[in-house]
Design a protein around this motif. Structure first.
Motif, PDB file in Angstrom:
ATOM      1  N   HIS A   1      11.494   1.581   6.985  1.00  0.00           N
ATOM      2  CA  HIS A   1      11.792   0.997   5.677  1.00  0.00           C
ATOM      3  C   HIS A   1      13.256   1.214   5.316  1.00  0.00           C
ATOM      4  O   HIS A   1      13.761   2.334   5.420  1.00  0.00           O
TER       5      HIS A   1
ATOM      6  N   LEU B   1       5.502   2.632  14.428  1.00  0.00           N
ATOM      7  CA  LEU B   1       5.656   2.713  12.969  1.00  0.00           C
ATOM      8  C   LEU B   1       6.675   1.689  12.481  1.00  0.00           C
ATOM      9  O   LEU B   1       7.613   1.338  13.183  1.00  0.00           O
TER      10      LEU B   1
ATOM     11  N   VAL C   1       0.874  -1.180   0.000  1.00  0.00           N
ATOM     12  CA  VAL C   1       0.000   0.000   0.000  1.00  0.00           C
ATOM     13  C   VAL C   1       0.911   1.231   0.000  1.00  0.00           C
ATOM     14  O   VAL C   1       2.117   1.104   0.207  1.00  0.00           O
TER      15      VAL C   1
ATOM     16  N   SER D   1       1.901  -5.536   4.474  1.00  0.00           N
ATOM     17  CA  SER D   1       2.889  -6.600   4.697  1.00  0.00           C
ATOM     18  C   SER D   1       2.470  -7.537   5.836  1.00  0.00           C
ATOM     19  O   SER D   1       1.720  -7.152   6.732  1.00  0.00           O
TER      20      SER D   1
ATOM     21  N   ARG E   1      11.138  -3.198   7.343  1.00  0.00           N
ATOM     22  CA  ARG E   1      10.672  -3.772   6.077  1.00  0.00           C
ATOM     23  C   ARG E   1      11.481  -3.205   4.920  1.00  0.00           C
ATOM     24  O   ARG E   1      11.874  -2.039   4.936  1.00  0.00           O
TER      25      ARG E   1
END
Ligand code: TXA
Ligand code: MG
Length: 316
Positions: free
Chosen positions: A59, A56, A28, A173, A113
């Motif tokens: 990334h 949170l 997303v 995810s 991630r």
């Protein structure tokens, strides 16, 4: 209105100045900020109206970079990262001290991630900090899978949306943590549990449908449209609500009603996943009283879709 474009340099410069940028991923769209800049991360919580107790995901472009922010990474986590990064997998790892408390909501772990999207990978390669990014929607509402979805809801709060087209997976995810060498799935998502088990063996599922101290964001009411949504047996629901104007969200079947969305006429769960959040948004905007939905087959990606459907529905 936010500017929409494909300019990585512009995104980089804004992020370096502590601004927010919406970024595309395969799952997303994310609402990104420099994860090491507390003022910038605060803007995420404000723009989303998100409670501070909800941590949170950060990334990174690779496992090597993840090792800058996490420590004591279990072998199973490394195996999963090697197998599925970049991809729709978030690992909960023991955080290092430089990760701000605000990002992890004070938890000892940090969600990490490595997203699989060319533009965002280029962006991550061009900056020297990781990106904190929740889904780019107001807290509790449907996740965005196109730049327009982001523009509609957060366009007046952010300067730039990096346009990477529609998301190819369309469901967030899968979140995996570890306890005493055991893999634990906290959120089903774009990576199938079967695929995870093929690499690290049996995992436990801890998908609480109510508030859970380990995954505070997995609240019962989530991913929800503004209209009332009821999920169950569609034939029965259509009968029960025949005096109302209803919108139908079905997996494969046409119910021959004026307002209906069929997720995948071919019965393909990956296609259903790609269409799911868009379909909810579309139905939410129709002149209907209520959305009636059916669950999809509960295998593979279907588990993640059904989890979202359950949380979107009235009464959980
Ligand atoms: O696919 C995705 O994961 C997308 C894209 C943008 O990467 N991101 C996403 O973020 O879905 P968000 O914030 O909407 O959902 C992340 C979930 C939240 O429910 C949060 O509570 C949980 O992950 N989470 C994050 N860090 C955690 C931690 N250290 N421990 C437990 N749960 C955590
Ligand atoms: Mg979210």
């Amino acid at each position: 209105m936010a500017e929409v474009g494909k300019d990585i340099n512009k995104a980089k410069q804004l992020l370096e100045k502590g601004q927010l940028v919406a970024i595309p991923t395969e799952t997303v769209y994310g609402l990104a900020a420099n994860a090491l800049d507390i003022q910038a991360v605060l803007k995420i919580f404000q723009a989303k109206n998100r409670p501070r107790f909800d941590p949170l995901i950060i990334h990174v472009p690779s496992l090597e970079k993840a090792e800058l922010y996490a420590t004591n990474i279990p072998e199973k986590a490394k195996d999963l990262a090697h197998a599925f990064w970049p991809g729709p997998l978030t690992l909960l790892l023991e955080r290092k001290g430089l990760v701000p408390d605000l990002v992890t909501a004070g938890l000892p772990t940090v969600g990490m991630r490595c997203p699989d999207h060319t533009l965002t990978r280029q962006l991550l390669g061009a900056i020297d900090f990781p990106l904190a990014a929740p889904s780019a929607n107001p807290f509790g509402y449907i996740s965005p899978t196109t730049p327009l979805h982001v523009q509609d809801q957060l366009g007046d709060k952010i300067p730039y949306i990096l346009d990477g087209g529609p998301c190819t997976i369309g469901i967030e995810s899968t979140i995996v943590g570890f306890d005493n060498g055991m893999g634990i799935v906290f959120r089903t998502g774009g990576l199938k549990i079967e695929d995870i088990e093929n690499v690290i063996g049996k995992v436990q599922l801890q998908i609480n449908s109510s508030s859970n101290p380990k995954t505070p964001g997995q609240l019962q009411s989530h991913y929800a449209p503004r209209k009332k949504l009821i999920a169950g047996n569609l034939e029965e629901l259509i009968k029960k609500f025949q005096s109302r104007t209803v919108g139908i969200l079905s997996f494969q079947t046409s119910y021959n009603l004026p307002y209906q969305y069929i997720l995948s006429p071919e019965g393909d769960l990956a296609e259903a996943g790609r269409n799911f959040f868009s379909a909810l948004r579309m139905l939410d905007q129709l002149p209907i009283d209520i959305i009636l939905a059916e669950y999809v087959p509960d295998t593979g990606l279907g588990k993640a879709i059904n989890d979202r459907l359950k949380r979107a529905s009235y009464g959980g």
